[in-house]
Design a protein around this motif. Structure first.
Motif, PDB file in Angstrom:
ATOM      1  N   ALA A   1     -15.581   6.669  -4.800  1.00  0.00           N
ATOM      2  CA  ALA A   1     -14.627   6.423  -6.243  1.00  0.00           C
ATOM      3  C   ALA A   1     -15.297   5.336  -7.181  1.00  0.00           C
ATOM      4  CB  ALA A   1     -13.258   6.029  -5.901  1.00  0.00           C
ATOM      5  N   LYS A   2     -15.848   4.506  -6.572  1.00  0.00           N
ATOM      6  CA  LYS A   2     -16.610   3.414  -7.258  1.00  0.00           C
ATOM      7  C   LYS A   2     -17.714   3.973  -8.061  1.00  0.00           C
ATOM      8  CE  LYS A   2     -14.633  -0.278  -4.784  1.00  0.00           C
ATOM      9  NZ  LYS A   2     -14.954  -1.367  -3.733  1.00  0.00           N
ATOM     10  N   ALA A   3     -18.468   4.966  -7.179  1.00  0.00           N
ATOM     11  CA  ALA A   3     -19.711   5.559  -7.949  1.00  0.00           C
ATOM     12  C   ALA A   3     -19.211   6.870  -9.055  1.00  0.00           C
ATOM     13  CB  ALA A   3     -20.386   6.370  -7.019  1.00  0.00           C
ATOM     14  N   GLY A   4     -17.980   6.987  -9.286  1.00  0.00           N
ATOM     15  CA  GLY A   4     -17.275   7.888 -10.325  1.00  0.00           C
ATOM     16  C   GLY A   4     -17.378   9.519  -9.731  1.00  0.00           C
ATOM     17  N   LYS A   5     -17.653   9.507  -8.475  1.00  0.00           N
ATOM     18  CA  LYS A   5     -18.009  11.104  -8.281  1.00  0.00           C
ATOM     19  C   LYS A   5     -16.612  11.566  -7.648  1.00  0.00           C
ATOM     20  CE  LYS A   5     -22.487  10.637  -6.582  1.00  0.00           C
ATOM     21  NZ  LYS A   5     -23.002  10.087  -8.084  1.00  0.00           N
ATOM     22  N   ALA A   6     -16.552  12.939  -7.879  1.00  0.00           N
ATOM     23  CA  ALA A   6     -15.445  13.805  -7.375  1.00  0.00           C
ATOM     24  C   ALA A   6     -15.231  13.913  -6.041  1.00  0.00           C
ATOM     25  CB  ALA A   6     -15.175  15.297  -8.204  1.00  0.00           C
ATOM     26  N   ILE A   7     -13.946  13.902  -5.105  1.00  0.00           N
ATOM     27  CA  ILE A   7     -14.138  13.614  -3.933  1.00  0.00           C
ATOM     28  C   ILE A   7     -13.302  14.683  -3.234  1.00  0.00           C
ATOM     29  CG2 ILE A   7     -13.119  12.209  -1.782  1.00  0.00           C
ATOM     30  CD1 ILE A   7     -13.441  10.045  -3.933  1.00  0.00           C
ATOM     31  N   PHE A   8     -13.750  15.455  -2.418  1.00  0.00           N
ATOM     32  CA  PHE A   8     -13.049  16.536  -1.394  1.00  0.00           C
ATOM     33  C   PHE A   8     -13.217  15.803  -0.071  1.00  0.00           C
ATOM     34  CE2 PHE A   8     -13.077  21.004  -0.311  1.00  0.00           C
ATOM     35  CZ  PHE A   8     -12.527  20.872   1.110  1.00  0.00           C
ATOM     36  N   CYS A   9     -11.983  15.474   0.514  1.00  0.00           N
ATOM     37  CA  CYS A   9     -11.989  14.610   1.748  1.00  0.00           C
ATOM     38  C   CYS A   9     -11.108  15.279   2.790  1.00  0.00           C
ATOM     39  CB  CYS A   9     -11.191  13.083   1.149  1.00  0.00           C
ATOM     40  SG  CYS A   9     -11.048  12.273   2.823  1.00  0.00           S
TER      41      CYS A   9
ATOM     42  N   PRO B   1     -11.344  12.874  -9.538  1.00  0.00           N
ATOM     43  CA  PRO B   1     -10.594  13.871  -9.032  1.00  0.00           C
ATOM     44  C   PRO B   1     -10.898  13.910  -7.495  1.00  0.00           C
ATOM     45  CG  PRO B   1     -12.341  14.765 -10.647  1.00  0.00           C
ATOM     46  CD  PRO B   1     -12.800  13.334 -10.258  1.00  0.00           C
ATOM     47  N   PHE B   2      -9.533  14.046  -6.900  1.00  0.00           N
ATOM     48  CA  PHE B   2      -9.629  13.924  -5.321  1.00  0.00           C
ATOM     49  C   PHE B   2      -8.743  14.935  -4.889  1.00  0.00           C
ATOM     50  CE2 PHE B   2      -8.233  12.707  -1.408  1.00  0.00           C
ATOM     51  CZ  PHE B   2      -9.007  11.525  -0.704  1.00  0.00           C
ATOM     52  N   PHE B   3      -9.594  15.573  -3.704  1.00  0.00           N
ATOM     53  CA  PHE B   3      -8.761  16.949  -3.132  1.00  0.00           C
ATOM     54  C   PHE B   3      -8.607  16.595  -1.594  1.00  0.00           C
ATOM     55  CE2 PHE B   3      -9.344  20.733  -0.616  1.00  0.00           C
ATOM     56  CZ  PHE B   3      -8.324  21.660  -1.271  1.00  0.00           C
TER      57      PHE B   3
ATOM     58  N   HIS C   1     -11.056  26.467  -5.343  1.00  0.00           N
ATOM     59  CA  HIS C   1     -10.267  25.744  -5.878  1.00  0.00           C
ATOM     60  C   HIS C   1     -10.843  24.099  -6.305  1.00  0.00           C
ATOM     61  CE1 HIS C   1      -6.446  23.698  -7.194  1.00  0.00           C
ATOM     62  NE2 HIS C   1      -6.978  22.730  -6.436  1.00  0.00           N
ATOM     63  N   PHE C   2     -11.518  23.711  -5.396  1.00  0.00           N
ATOM     64  CA  PHE C   2     -11.976  22.298  -5.776  1.00  0.00           C
ATOM     65  C   PHE C   2     -13.221  22.469  -6.739  1.00  0.00           C
ATOM     66  CE2 PHE C   2     -15.327  19.095  -4.924  1.00  0.00           C
ATOM     67  CZ  PHE C   2     -14.507  17.935  -4.967  1.00  0.00           C
ATOM     68  N   VAL C   3     -13.982  23.346  -6.572  1.00  0.00           N
ATOM     69  CA  VAL C   3     -14.925  23.531  -7.636  1.00  0.00           C
ATOM     70  C   VAL C   3     -14.603  23.803  -8.953  1.00  0.00           C
ATOM     71  CG1 VAL C   3     -17.104  24.861  -8.015  1.00  0.00           C
ATOM     72  CG2 VAL C   3     -16.808  24.147  -5.738  1.00  0.00           C
TER      73      VAL C   3
ATOM     74  N   VAL D   1     -12.715  20.703 -10.642  1.00  0.00           N
ATOM     75  CA  VAL D   1     -13.663  19.646 -11.099  1.00  0.00           C
ATOM     76  C   VAL D   1     -14.502  20.186 -12.356  1.00  0.00           C
ATOM     77  CG1 VAL D   1     -15.503  18.312 -10.489  1.00  0.00           C
ATOM     78  CG2 VAL D   1     -13.795  18.485  -8.770  1.00  0.00           C
ATOM     79  N   THR D   2     -14.775  21.332 -12.282  1.00  0.00           N
ATOM     80  CA  THR D   2     -15.753  21.989 -13.283  1.00  0.00           C
ATOM     81  C   THR D   2     -14.679  22.172 -14.495  1.00  0.00           C
ATOM     82  OG1 THR D   2     -16.867  23.452 -11.771  1.00  0.00           O
ATOM     83  CG2 THR D   2     -17.118  24.086 -13.910  1.00  0.00           C
ATOM     84  N   THR D   3     -13.367  22.485 -14.541  1.00  0.00           N
ATOM     85  CA  THR D   3     -12.559  22.745 -15.576  1.00  0.00           C
ATOM     86  C   THR D   3     -11.959  21.051 -16.158  1.00  0.00           C
ATOM     87  OG1 THR D   3     -10.930  23.492 -14.313  1.00  0.00           O
ATOM     88  CG2 THR D   3     -12.423  25.134 -15.135  1.00  0.00           C
ATOM     89  N   GLY D   4     -12.242  20.326 -15.235  1.00  0.00           N
ATOM     90  CA  GLY D   4     -11.354  19.035 -15.428  1.00  0.00           C
ATOM     91  C   GLY D   4      -9.728  19.074 -15.406  1.00  0.00           C
ATOM     92  N   THR D   5      -9.356  19.931 -14.270  1.00  0.00           N
ATOM     93  CA  THR D   5      -7.998  19.937 -14.111  1.00  0.00           C
ATOM     94  C   THR D   5      -7.985  19.238 -12.639  1.00  0.00           C
ATOM     95  OG1 THR D   5      -8.099  22.131 -13.145  1.00  0.00           O
ATOM     96  CG2 THR D   5      -7.093  22.175 -15.137  1.00  0.00           C
TER      97      THR D   5
END
Ligand SMILES: NC(=O)c1ccc[n+]([C@@H]2O[C@H](COP(=O)([O-])OP(=O)(O)OC[C@H]3O[C@@H](n4cnc5c(N)ncnc54)[C@H](O)[C@@H]3O)[C@@H](O)[C@H]2O)c1
Length: 329
Positions: free
Chosen positions: A82-90, A114-116, A288-290, A293-297
């Motif tokens: 999160a601190k690196a500013g990346k989307a997360i799939f956990c 974004p977090f999934f 769904h995740f891709v 994240v790609t569409t910013g939802t």
């Protein structure tokens, strides 16, 4: 093209790598594992490179990180990513402690990433159809839900000892499914559990057989049945009863052929275990995740869903210990 770094190349990491590989709008750039051979094997399969976990999280050429490492590592990796500013799939569960999940929510909100959370069963085409038809009004008001979830055999005892217990490790999927289908929050839980399968599971302080009843504010009831054993294979069924009808999602079988003879009817065995049974769901959750994240939802389920499921698991563990119903949260 979403550029993904994958942490953890074990059972579930391999599933996610396969799902990403099957897409044209995402690619595995790099993989990391504490065991170098595991990382090397998956790198070869995906066409990505091997790298250290820290290097993947820090890499500006990576947009999103899949956390498929053991549950105890999620907390630190979520904070770092999160601190690196990346989307997360956990992977589920986010953590074994709801207080620590709150910390994760704070860091995710602070850095607006974004977090999934990978509650893959929501993406199973059968269960997704049940949910869609409930929301579409096909069965009226939801009154009673039954969720049956039984594994073919228990995991190794070493896994049980660090799993956080049946409610937080296994039934967490069913708690999420209950919330998904109920469409409202359960407020009370009554849990009971036994050791029927393996005394070593009891020695480890856990149960291997459990039944839980959840009740919502409106009075809807959800019953969940879990076992670490099912002699006939992986048992995954859902039934939802409403004021206007009933929806039933039965087991997926290896094939649809039925044999009939003088001993009656015989079907094929259930799909062996989660890797086979939920293969389609794993592909659909990654899609769904891709796309999100790609569409910013915002991807869904998100970290708040991980937290809500955990609160139910905590209350269930408390109810089992106390032998009485417990309020959730
Ligand atoms: N959604 C599902 O259906 C599902 C199924 C299985 C597991 N899970 C979850 O996935 C997670 C992993 O489970 P698994 O069964 O794949 O475990 P696993 O042991 O098969 O794989 C985990 C891998 O992570 C590696 N690892 C450990 N620490 C690491 C680190 N800091 N950086 C990089 N790699 C590291 C290990 O060496 C191992 O190869 C758990 O949280 C589990 O609850 C979810």
């Amino acid at each position: 093209m979403l550029r993904i770094g994958l942490l953890g190349c074990g059972r579930i990491g391999q599933v996610h790598a396969k799902a990403i590989n099957g897409r044209s709008d995402a690619t595995v750039v790099a993989v990391a594992d504490a065991i170098p051979e595991a990382a090397a094997a998956l790198a070869e399969q995906t066409g990505g490179r091997t790298a250290e976990t820290d290097a993947i999280i820090a890499d500006p050429a990576i947009d999103a990180v899949v956390i498929g490492t053991p549950t105890t590592t999620h907390y630190d990796l979520i904070h770092q990513t999160a601190k690196a500013g990346k989307a997360i799939f956990c992977e589920k569960p986010v953590d074994l402690s709801s207080a620590r999940i709150r910390d994760c929510i704070d860091v995710v909100e602070q850095h607006q990433v974004p977090f999934f959370v990978a509650f893959n069963r929501r993406f199973d085409p059968n269960f997704a159809t049940v949910e869609r038809r409930i929301r579409g009004g096909d069965i009226g008001q939801v009154e009673l839900i039954t969720i049956l979830s039984r594994d073919p055999s228990p995991p190794p005892i070493g896994y049980v000892k660090t799993s956080g217990g049946l409610f937080r490790d296994m039934m967490i999927h069913d708690f999420d499914m209950a919330r998904f289908l109920l469409g409202e929050e359960p407020v009370r839980v009554f849990a009971t559990g036994s050791v029927m399968v393996d005394p070593a599971i009891g020695d480890a302080g856990d149960v291997d057989t459990a039944a839980v009843i959840l009740t919502t504010k409106s009075g809807a009831i959800c019953q969940i049945s879990n076992s670490r054993r099912a002699t006939y294979g992986y048992d995954q069924r859902v039934e939802v009863h409403g004021s206007k009808g009933m929806l039933l999602a039965d087991n997926m079988l290896e094939n649809n052929v039925e044999f009939a003879g003088n001993a009656g009817f015989q079907t094929a065995p259930t799909m062996n275990f989660f890797l086979e049974r939920y293969e389609r769901a794993y592909a659909l959750e990654m899609a769904h995740f891709v796309e999100a994240v790609t569409t910013g939802t915002p991807p869904s389920p998100g970290i708040e869903d991980g937290y809500r499921a955990q609160l139910i698991a905590d209350a269930a563990a408390k109810s089992l210990a106390a032998g009485r119903p417990v309020e959730i949260g």
